[in-house]
Motif scaffolding. Structure first.
Motif, PDB file in Angstrom:
ATOM      1  N   ILE A   1       0.839  -1.209   0.000  1.00 29.04           N
ATOM      2  CA  ILE A   1       0.000   0.000   0.000  1.00 29.04           C
ATOM      3  C   ILE A   1       0.867   1.249   0.000  1.00 29.04           C
ATOM      4  N   THR A   2       1.905   1.248   0.820  1.00 31.13           N
ATOM      5  CA  THR A   2       2.794   2.413   0.920  1.00 31.13           C
ATOM      6  C   THR A   2       3.483   2.685  -0.410  1.00 31.13           C
TER       7      THR A   2
ATOM      8  N   LEU B   1       1.407   4.649   9.068  1.00 29.12           N
ATOM      9  CA  LEU B   1       1.289   3.297   8.529  1.00 29.12           C
ATOM     10  C   LEU B   1       2.623   2.559   8.597  1.00 29.12           C
ATOM     11  N   VAL B   2       3.710   3.240   8.257  1.00 28.22           N
ATOM     12  CA  VAL B   2       5.033   2.614   8.297  1.00 28.22           C
ATOM     13  C   VAL B   2       5.440   2.298   9.733  1.00 28.22           C
ATOM     14  N   LEU B   3       5.209   3.235  10.643  1.00 28.40           N
ATOM     15  CA  LEU B   3       5.553   2.994  12.051  1.00 28.40           C
ATOM     16  C   LEU B   3       4.710   1.868  12.632  1.00 28.40           C
ATOM     17  N   SER B   4       3.437   1.806  12.243  1.00 28.76           N
ATOM     18  CA  SER B   4       2.584   0.697  12.696  1.00 28.76           C
ATOM     19  C   SER B   4       3.117  -0.636  12.174  1.00 28.76           C
ATOM     20  N   SER B   5       3.588  -0.628  10.932  1.00 27.29           N
ATOM     21  CA  SER B   5       4.172  -1.839  10.368  1.00 27.29           C
ATOM     22  C   SER B   5       5.419  -2.250  11.140  1.00 27.29           C
ATOM     23  N   GLY B   6       6.184  -1.264  11.604  1.00 26.03           N
ATOM     24  CA  GLY B   6       7.351  -1.564  12.413  1.00 26.03           C
ATOM     25  C   GLY B   6       6.976  -2.246  13.718  1.00 26.03           C
TER      26      GLY B   6
ATOM     27  N   ILE C   1      12.713  -4.546   8.000  1.00 22.43           N
ATOM     28  CA  ILE C   1      12.930  -3.356   8.833  1.00 22.43           C
ATOM     29  C   ILE C   1      13.789  -2.336   8.093  1.00 22.43           C
ATOM     30  N   VAL C   2      14.835  -2.829   7.407  1.00 20.30           N
ATOM     31  CA  VAL C   2      15.686  -1.930   6.616  1.00 20.30           C
ATOM     32  C   VAL C   2      14.874  -1.277   5.503  1.00 20.30           C
TER      33      VAL C   2
ATOM     34  N   THR D   1      11.890   3.441   3.340  1.00 14.84           N
ATOM     35  CA  THR D   1      10.600   3.914   2.836  1.00 14.84           C
ATOM     36  C   THR D   1      10.112   5.100   3.651  1.00 14.84           C
ATOM     37  N   LEU D   2      10.349   5.069   4.955  1.00 19.13           N
ATOM     38  CA  LEU D   2       9.968   6.194   5.820  1.00 19.13           C
ATOM     39  C   LEU D   2      10.704   7.465   5.408  1.00 19.13           C
TER      40      LEU D   2
END
Length: 486
Positions: free
Chosen positions: A299-300, A325-330, A364-365, A370-371
């Motif tokens: 999605i991102t 969204l990215v932090l939630s994925s983390g 994670i990398v 992406t962040l």
């Protein structure tokens, strides 16, 4: 396509024929081992000789690809893992082709664009056309100085012979079955059809097929640069509506925030709800969380790549929602990582579980980059993703994940007294080495001696060829032969 073949082309043709013979010897004679590295060394020796005066492009990227290709080829000598054994048979030739096309492409043609994939297939198609034209030129060379009428006659005779041979084989079999006297008269004729070695013919076909691939591809790449497709630096024509994308991100983020609150309340806090044990809870949720994380990444990427920048305020809102969204994925990745660790504590380590751990570190990398990309738009996603994936894949090949699995299982055995010797014995030569270490230490483990006796018998009866030589297998075989049972 008209081609002119000079003396260097004929020399190169001969070298490609030798490469074809080496390829057949290396890859079609049993288990692949050192033969892969030998072939890669020979192939690149021929390539660099042919292109010794060629102005290469994308050289830094080319060096990285060559290093990865050589390391992956060396894995066939150093380590033994059936998954990577199969994947590298496909992956290494694909990387070699990617490398050859990249370093011979025009300098202004970027390899990290989708158009480059089409460019590769175009070069392959040109290689086929070149081989056809080269074969036609050989035919013209044979015809030169010969009478056309005689050539036509002999061509028709040859066609007639080819058509007659299978028909005669069937007819002779039927007539011999119908009359025993006739069978005695021509009894030796069918044996003539058995003189042809089918395996030898197949190997000859493989040699010429490989030679054609090497010769055609490298000849086409060596010729003057073809006109490449125009690269459109503008954004993709498909644009996501800003309001729709923001709405989707907002709703998804609400669900993730609620889920994370639950996670922090009991999972990260050290307490569990219901009657689940840690191992049961870990097994229940790990793959679901990992799959959801991959959906989030998709999605991102779609929103970043196809989303409309819009006005400054709307753009900030979208960036904030993507960041959430990215932090939630983390957080989901962290939860999945912890679940898998608990499962390993309960049931032990396996190749799949260790591979999953390494894949989560890779993710994670990817998410970290992406962040950064969300806020620094000029960065290229595909460029970083490809390089990171290439380095990650090469690394997990070289470090030998099986050795990590064996080490962690032995450590777990020392702490808990639990170990699955049957699984370790199936874990390539590395697992057998771990079992030998346990036996030499005098550990009293059920079925351990029986497994090692079977492995010793298999090692003594196994026939080795130079193509399949592997340092890990050789060391294991030596240790097994030296092993003295009580």
């Amino acid at each position: 396509m008209e081609i002119n073949v000079n003396k260097k082309d004929w020399i190169f043709f001969g070298l490609c024929l030798l490469l074809g013979i080496l390829a057949e010897e290396s890859f079609f004679r049993g288990i692949i081992g050192v033969s892969f590295l030998v072939f890669i060394i020979a192939f690149y020796a021929v390539f660099f000789w042919r292109f010794r005066h060629f102005p290469f492009s994308h050289q830094r990227f080319g060096y990285l690809l060559v290093i990865c290709i050589w390391l992956l080829s060396a894995v066939y000598v150093l380590n033994e893992n059936i998954l990577f054994y199969v994947l590298n048979i496909i992956g290494i030739p694909a990387l070699v082709l990617f490398h050859l096309v990249a370093v011979t492409s025009p300098k202004n043609f970027r390899w990290n664009q989708l158009a480059f994939i089409l460019y590769i297939f175009t070069r392959l198609l040109n290689a086929i056309k070149y081989n056809v034209a080269f074969t036609a030129s050989l035919g013209k060379l044979v015809k030169r100085g010969a009478d056309d009428n005689n050539l036509q006659v002999w061509k028709k005779v040859l066609i007639g012979v080819v058509i007659s041979v299978p028909v005669l084989a069937v007819i002779l079999r039927l007539l011999m079955s119908a009359d025993s006297q006739f069978a005695q008269l021509v009894g030796g004729v069918p044996d003539l059809f058995q003189m042809v070695d089918p395996e030898g013919i197949m190997r000859l076909i493989v040699v010429f097929l490989c030679m054609g691939i090497f010769f055609g591809v490298m000849q086409v790449l060596y010729k003057k640069q073809m006109m490449v497709m125009k690269q459109n630096d503008q954004r993709v024509s498909v644009i996501l509506d800003t309001v729709i994308s923001i709405t989707v991100l907002f709703l998804i983020n609400i669900v993730y925030v609620l889920f994370i609150i639950v996670q922090f309340r009991y999972f990260f806090g050290g307490s569990l709800q219901g009657d689940y044990t840690y191992a049961e809870y870990a097994r229940k949720g790990f793959f679901e969380l990992l799959f959801v994380t991959l959906i989030n990444l998709s999605i991102t990427i779609v929103v970043i790549s196809l989303g409309d920048s819009g006005k400054a305020g709307i753009k900030k809102i979208r960036q904030v929602l993507l960041t959430i969204l990215v932090l939630s994925s983390g957080v989901l990745l962290t939860s999945a990582f912890k679940r898998l660790s608990m499962y390993e504590e309960a049931y032990g380590f396996s190749f799949t579980r260790v591979l999953s751990h390494s894949f989560m570190i890779f993710l994670i990398v990817i998410f970290t980059y992406t962040l950064v990309k969300i806020w620094v738009e000029k960065l290229s996603l595909f460029h970083f993703y490809f390089l990171t994936a290439l380095i990650y894949y090469t690394t997990i090949n070289v470090i030998d994940l099986d050795r990590i699995v064996v080490k962690e299982n032995i450590n777990r055995y020392e702490e808990t007294g639990k170990i699955d010797v049957d699984y370790l014995s199936s874990l390539s030569a590395t697992g057998v080495l771990g079992l030998i270490e346990l036996y030499e230490r005098g550990e009293n483990i059920p079925h351990l001696e029986t497994i090692l006796r079977d492995q010793q018998l298999a090692a003594r009866t196994e026939q080795q060829t130079w193509q399949s030589y592997n340092l890990k297998r050789e060391r294991t075989s030596q240790k097994l032969n030296e092993l003295q049972f009580k």
